[in-house]
Enzyme design. Structure first.
Site, PDB file in Angstrom:
ATOM      1  N   THR A  10     -18.723  -7.304  14.839  1.00 61.34           N
ATOM      2  CA  THR A  10     -18.051  -7.091  16.226  1.00 61.34           C
ATOM      3  C   THR A  10     -17.291  -8.622  16.706  1.00 61.34           C
ATOM      4  O   THR A  10     -16.498  -8.582  17.401  1.00 61.34           O
ATOM      5  CB  THR A  10     -20.384  -6.788  17.359  1.00 61.34           C
ATOM      6  OG1 THR A  10     -19.958  -5.689  17.103  1.00 61.34           O
ATOM      7  CG2 THR A  10     -19.324  -6.752  19.058  1.00 61.34           C
ATOM      8  N   VAL A  13     -17.720 -15.866  13.843  1.00 59.70           N
ATOM      9  CA  VAL A  13     -18.505 -17.429  15.025  1.00 59.70           C
ATOM     10  C   VAL A  13     -18.005 -18.080  13.576  1.00 59.70           C
ATOM     11  O   VAL A  13     -18.022 -18.315  12.620  1.00 59.70           O
ATOM     12  CB  VAL A  13     -19.972 -17.061  14.623  1.00 59.70           C
ATOM     13  CG1 VAL A  13     -19.914 -18.507  15.300  1.00 59.70           C
ATOM     14  CG2 VAL A  13     -20.192 -16.109  15.041  1.00 59.70           C
ATOM     15  N   TYR A 100     -33.242  -6.978  -5.307  1.00 63.07           N
ATOM     16  CA  TYR A 100     -32.364  -5.792  -5.209  1.00 63.07           C
ATOM     17  C   TYR A 100     -31.887  -5.187  -5.851  1.00 63.07           C
ATOM     18  O   TYR A 100     -31.505  -5.956  -7.761  1.00 63.07           O
ATOM     19  CB  TYR A 100     -31.407  -6.007  -4.456  1.00 63.07           C
ATOM     20  CG  TYR A 100     -30.801  -5.518  -3.305  1.00 63.07           C
ATOM     21  CD1 TYR A 100     -31.571  -5.998  -2.210  1.00 63.07           C
ATOM     22  CD2 TYR A 100     -29.761  -4.456  -2.538  1.00 63.07           C
ATOM     23  CE1 TYR A 100     -32.099  -5.182  -0.201  1.00 63.07           C
ATOM     24  CE2 TYR A 100     -29.899  -4.236  -1.517  1.00 63.07           C
ATOM     25  CZ  TYR A 100     -30.780  -3.531   0.051  1.00 63.07           C
ATOM     26  OH  TYR A 100     -30.894  -3.629   0.760  1.00 63.07           O
ATOM     27  N   ASP A 109     -24.322 -11.821   4.406  1.00 64.68           N
ATOM     28  CA  ASP A 109     -24.339 -12.732   6.020  1.00 64.68           C
ATOM     29  C   ASP A 109     -25.808 -13.001   5.339  1.00 64.68           C
ATOM     30  O   ASP A 109     -26.616 -13.934   5.388  1.00 64.68           O
ATOM     31  CB  ASP A 109     -24.601 -11.781   7.523  1.00 64.68           C
ATOM     32  CG  ASP A 109     -25.163 -10.755   7.254  1.00 64.68           C
ATOM     33  OD1 ASP A 109     -24.680  -9.988   5.860  1.00 64.68           O
ATOM     34  OD2 ASP A 109     -24.875 -10.317   8.408  1.00 64.68           O
ATOM     35  N   ARG A 110     -26.663 -11.758   4.661  1.00 68.15           N
ATOM     36  CA  ARG A 110     -27.935 -12.071   4.859  1.00 68.15           C
ATOM     37  C   ARG A 110     -27.791 -13.067   3.126  1.00 68.15           C
ATOM     38  O   ARG A 110     -29.076 -13.620   2.959  1.00 68.15           O
ATOM     39  CB  ARG A 110     -27.961 -10.316   3.995  1.00 68.15           C
ATOM     40  CG  ARG A 110     -28.263  -9.390   5.261  1.00 68.15           C
ATOM     41  CD  ARG A 110     -28.782  -8.166   4.745  1.00 68.15           C
ATOM     42  NE  ARG A 110     -29.905  -8.040   4.617  1.00 68.15           N
ATOM     43  CZ  ARG A 110     -30.728  -6.592   3.878  1.00 68.15           C
ATOM     44  NH1 ARG A 110     -29.518  -5.760   3.638  1.00 68.15           N
ATOM     45  NH2 ARG A 110     -31.404  -6.607   3.559  1.00 68.15           N
TER      46      ARG A 110
END
EC number: 2.7.1.33
Length: 262
Positions: A10, A13, A100, A109-110
């Site tokens: 969305t 930054v 994972y 981002d994680r």
């Protein structure tokens, strides 16, 4: 000065770090259709407003969960900053041991949040990032990235309610004056906010039970402050966790390149 850019579904930054400190930051809409020139002019205006220029920037790092936008952003960096950006992805040195099943599936981002969380707050750790999707990441006491949870973000939940129920309006996400709403808007605000707070508390509780530990819980993202004020499970709100992580990754990889003589 280092320019960092975190591109979400969305919003994007942006920030500039000087001597390890975040000097300024901005938020803009993520637009998949903008060209490198449009992004270049937009960034120029932001820098100009702070008395900065492209020439002040000596390095760039980008994290994105929106692959289609990367071509324009990389071209923008090379054309206007005259710098090839470091991109968070395969090949970058994170120092994370990712447990994972397929580490490449973990969003940039994680990864960035985990790097910053470990360095700033230690481990074990749960990081909750309130974005378009809300992500929960668990880092164990050995600093291994163990995995996490992904849920629809609070704005997606609100938009779904508006779009699928003909008589319900679009609402602002804010704290209502009481849990029991006295009109449609306040009833929706109560349901969205406290329903989401309940989700956060329930998921964090289950993660802790499964881990058999009491990890510190860090929240970041646009609505982290609002949720944390109503929740009893969030220990720290760090609105700039992702930007800090990007800077840390830039420094880590720039130092490695210097050691290799690149």
């Amino acid at each position: 000065m280092i320019f960092v850019l975190d591109v979400g579904n969305t919003n994007a930054v942006l920030g500039v770090f000087e001597e390890g400190e975040l000097r300024q930051h901005w938020r803009m809409e993520t637009d998949r259709h903008k060209t490198e020139d449009e992004y270049g002019m937009l960034v120029k205006q932001l820098l100009d407003h702070e008395g900065l220029s492209f020439e002040d920037v000596k390095g760039i790092i980008v994290s994105s969960v929106v692959p289609p936008i990367m071509f324009a952003l990389e071209r923008m960096c090379e054309k206007y900053f005259k710098i090839k950006p470091l991109v968070v992805g395969p090949g970058i040195k994170t120092g994370l041991n990712i447990k994972y099943e397929n580490p490449r599936e973990v969003g940039a981002d994680r990864i960035v949040n985990a790097v910053a969380g470990i360095q700033l707050y230690g481990s074990p750790l749960i990081i909750v990032d309130f974005g378009t999707a809300t992500t929960y990441c668990y880092i164990n006491e050995e600093k291994h990235y163990m995995g996490g949870v992904i849920t629809p973000g609070i704005m997606i939940s609100a938009e779904a309610l508006y779009s699928r129920a003909a008589k319900l309006p679009r609402i602002e996400i804010t704290k209502p004056s009481s849990v029991v709403g006295k009109n449609t808007v306040s009833a929706m605000q109560s349901g969205i906010l406290y329903g989401y707070v309940g989700q956060v508390e329930g998921i964090v509780k289950r993660m802790k039970e499964e881990a058999k530990q009491e990890p510190k819980v860090i929240a970041t993202g646009g609505l982290a402050k609002l949720i944390s004020e109503e929740s009893n499970v969030i220990d720290i709100v760090d609105p700039f966790l992702t930007l800090k992580g990007l800077y840390m990754l830039y420094e880590r990889n720039a130092n490695l390149q210097q050691e290799k003589g690149e």
